[in-house]
Design a protein around this motif. Structure first.
Motif, short mmCIF file in Angstrom:
data_model
loop_
_atom_site.label_atom_id
_atom_site.label_comp_id
_atom_site.label_asym_id
_atom_site.label_seq_id
_atom_site.Cartn_x
_atom_site.Cartn_y
_atom_site.Cartn_z
N GLY A 137 -2.22 -7.16 -8.98
CA GLY A 137 -1.54 -6.03 -9.57
C GLY A 137 -0.30 -5.86 -8.74
N LYS A 138 0.20 -4.48 -9.21
CA LYS A 138 1.43 -4.10 -8.58
C LYS A 138 1.31 -3.70 -7.11
CE LYS A 138 5.44 -1.08 -9.35
NZ LYS A 138 6.08 -0.18 -10.01
N ARG A 139 2.01 -4.67 -6.30
CA ARG A 139 2.04 -4.50 -4.76
C ARG A 139 2.96 -3.65 -4.43
NH1 ARG A 139 2.15 -10.12 -1.71
NH2 ARG A 139 4.22 -9.74 -1.81
N VAL A 140 2.63 -2.72 -3.66
CA VAL A 140 3.77 -1.89 -2.86
C VAL A 140 4.01 -2.14 -1.41
CG1 VAL A 140 3.57 -0.18 -4.74
CG2 VAL A 140 2.16 0.10 -2.41
N LEU A 141 3.35 -2.97 -0.94
CA LEU A 141 3.30 -3.22 0.39
C LEU A 141 2.74 -4.56 0.92
CD1 LEU A 141 4.09 -2.36 3.31
CD2 LEU A 141 2.01 -1.45 3.82
N LEU A 142 3.30 -5.54 1.56
CA LEU A 142 2.87 -6.68 2.26
C LEU A 142 3.23 -6.47 3.72
CD1 LEU A 142 1.65 -9.41 2.28
CD2 LEU A 142 3.93 -10.16 1.87
N TYR A 143 2.28 -6.65 4.40
CA TYR A 143 2.47 -6.84 5.97
C TYR A 143 1.56 -8.21 6.22
CZ TYR A 143 0.88 -5.97 10.80
OH TYR A 143 0.63 -6.28 12.09
N ARG A 144 2.42 -9.01 7.19
CA ARG A 144 2.10 -10.32 7.42
C ARG A 144 1.51 -10.06 8.84
NH1 ARG A 144 3.51 -15.09 5.03
NH2 ARG A 144 2.35 -15.94 6.54
N GLY A 145 0.17 -9.86 9.30
CA GLY A 145 -0.41 -9.49 10.56
C GLY A 145 -0.04 -10.98 11.55
N ASP A 146 -0.30 -12.15 10.75
CA ASP A 146 -0.20 -13.17 11.52
C ASP A 146 1.33 -13.54 12.06
OD1 ASP A 146 1.07 -15.65 9.28
OD2 ASP A 146 0.37 -13.74 8.53
N LYS A 147 2.34 -12.91 11.51
CA LYS A 147 3.65 -13.21 11.92
C LYS A 147 3.71 -12.24 13.04
CE LYS A 147 5.91 -15.29 7.87
NZ LYS A 147 6.82 -15.14 7.09
N ASN A 148 3.53 -10.91 13.21
CA ASN A 148 3.55 -10.03 14.17
C ASN A 148 2.68 -10.24 15.50
OD1 ASN A 148 5.44 -8.80 12.09
ND2 ASN A 148 4.85 -6.47 12.54
N PHE A 197 -1.71 -1.72 -2.88
CA PHE A 197 -1.46 -1.82 -4.31
C PHE A 197 -1.22 -0.31 -5.00
CE2 PHE A 197 -3.28 -5.98 -3.26
CZ PHE A 197 -2.59 -6.71 -3.84
N GLU A 198 -0.60 -0.23 -6.07
CA GLU A 198 -0.10 0.86 -6.73
C GLU A 198 -1.50 1.82 -6.97
OE1 GLU A 198 3.32 2.31 -9.92
OE2 GLU A 198 1.72 0.82 -10.45
N ASP A 199 -2.55 1.31 -7.20
CA ASP A 199 -3.69 2.28 -7.78
C ASP A 199 -4.34 2.58 -6.65
OD1 ASP A 199 -4.70 -0.36 -6.93
OD2 ASP A 199 -5.85 -0.53 -8.79
N GLY A 200 -4.15 2.28 -5.44
CA GLY A 200 -4.74 2.88 -4.14
C GLY A 200 -5.53 1.77 -3.41
N ILE A 201 -5.67 0.63 -4.07
CA ILE A 201 -6.46 -0.42 -3.44
C ILE A 201 -5.74 -1.11 -2.32
CG2 ILE A 201 -7.47 -2.59 -3.94
CD1 ILE A 201 -9.27 -0.44 -4.84
N THR A 202 -6.64 -1.45 -1.35
CA THR A 202 -6.00 -2.42 -0.35
C THR A 202 -6.89 -3.64 -0.03
OG1 THR A 202 -5.43 -0.37 0.91
CG2 THR A 202 -5.88 -2.56 2.15
N LEU A 203 -6.03 -4.72 -0.14
CA LEU A 203 -6.68 -6.02 -0.06
C LEU A 203 -5.89 -6.67 1.21
CD1 LEU A 203 -6.40 -8.01 -3.37
CD2 LEU A 203 -8.52 -7.13 -2.20
#
Length: 286
Positions: free
Chosen positions: A62-73, A88-94
C-alpha cells in the motif's frame, strides 16, 4: 482501513511471489486495541542482504508514509535481522523482520541475550514453503510477566540506589538544568520506583503478573490510592511542579517500600530515608 484478513492476504500474496522468502511467522499476537492496528511478521529468507534495500517493501503493501529501519539505528536489538517498521496511509502499521532460519530459531528459543519487548514473544507460523521449521506456535506473552521477590540485600541496595538518584535529581533541579532533571526523574528514578511497584503488585497478588510493556498496566493493577499518587509524579516543566513531583515520588516510595518490606519480613530502611530527605532539604536551603 484494511481488515486483519486483508492484511494477512496481501502479506501472503507478496511472500508467495518472492522466492527468497521461505517461511512466514506472525509475531506479537496480542489482541488489537483501539488506536493500534499493527501487524508484525518474521520472514525467513535465504538472501538476507536483499532486504537491506529500503525500497524492497515500498509499494507492495500500500501507500507507505514512513519507513523506520530499526536494525540500522539499534543493531543490537535486531541481531542478524533487517527490520522494516512501516506506516501506511490508511492507518495500518506493518513490522517485518527478515532473517535466516537459524537466527529466527535462536530468537524463538530465547537464546538471544538481548531481550526485546518491542518484538514480543508470541509466534504463529502461517507459511512454510519447504517445511524447514518445526511447529511454531506460542500465544502467551512472557517477556512482560513479573514474578520476583527481593531478598533483603537486593531490597536494601535498591533503596540505596533510589536515594542516590533522588539526590542527583534534586541537584539538577536546584541548578535549573531541566533536561538532566527530567531525565533523572523519568528514567533513573522512575525505573526504581516502578521496580518497587512491581514487587508490591506481585506480592499482593501472590501469582505472576503481566505488567505490560514498560509497565503499561500499572493503572489497572495498582490500588486507586497509590495510582492517584503515582500520577502526581509526572510534572510539567515548571520547577515548583517538579519539586511537587519529587515529594510525590518520595511519599509513594515510602508507602510501597514499607508494604514490600512487611510482606517480605524485613525492616524498611527508615533511617536512611530520613537522613537523605534531610540532606536534600539542606541542599535546597543553600
Amino acid at each position: 482501513m484494511r481488515t486483519e484478513n486483508e492484511i494477512l492476504d496481501i502479506v501472503l500474496d507478496t511472500v508467495r511471489a518472492d522466492d527468497a522468502v521461505r517461511a512466514v511467522i506472525r509475531t506479537d499476537l496480542l489482541p488489537v486495541t483501539k488506536y493500534l492496528y499493527s501487524y508484525q511478521f518474521c520472514f525467513i529468507v535465504d538472501d538476507i542482504e536483499k532486504y537491506d534495500d529500503d525500497k524492497i517493501f515500498e509499494t507492495c503493501f500500500g501507500k507507505r508514509v514512513l519507513l523506520y529501519r530499526g536494525d540500522k539505528n539499534y543493531p543490537e536489538m535486531f541481531p542478524g535481522a533487517k527490520a522494516h517498521l512501516m506506516v501506511f496511509e490508511d492507518g495500518i502499521t506493518l513490522v517485518i523482520n527478515t532473517m535466516d532460519k537459524d537466527t529466527f530459531l535462536s530468537r524463538f528459543n530465547r537464546e538471544n541475550f538481548y531481550e526485546n519487548v518491542w518484538i514480543g514473544d508470541t509466534y504463529q507460523k502461517i507459511l512454510d514453503k519447504d517445511n524447514i521449521l518445526p511447529e511454531i506456535e506460542r500465544l502467551e506473552e512472557t517477556q512482560t510477566i513479573f514474578a520476583d521477590t527481593p531478598t533483603k540485600e537486593i531490597f536494601d541496595n535498591t533503596c540505596n540506589e533510589f536515594w542516590w538518584v533522588m539526590k542527583t535529581f534534586a541537584e539538577y533541579t536546584l541548578r535549573k538544568e531541566l533536561p538532566s532533571a527530567m531525565f533523572y526523574l523519568n528514567v533513573a528514578v522512575r525505573d526504581l520506583l516502578n521496580k518497587m511497584l512491581r514487587w508490591h503488585i506481585y506480592l499482593e497478588s501472590g501469582k505472576p503478573v503481566d505488567m505490560g510493556v514498560l509497565d503499561s498496566k500499572l493503572e489497572e493493577l495498582l490500588e486507586d490510592e497509590l495510582f492517584a499518587l503515582y500520577k502526581k509524579t509526572y510534572p510539567s516543566a515548571d520547577y515548583d511542579q517538579i519539586w511537587s513531583a519529587f515529594n510525590a515520588v518520595a511519599t509513594l516510595w515510602n508507602k510501597v517500600g514499607n508494604m514490600v518490606a512487611d510482606s517480605c519480613g524485613f525492616p524498611y530502611p527508615e533511617k536512611t530515608e530520613i537522613e537523605m530527605m534531610e540532606f536534600i532539604a539542606r541542599l535546597k536551603e543553600n
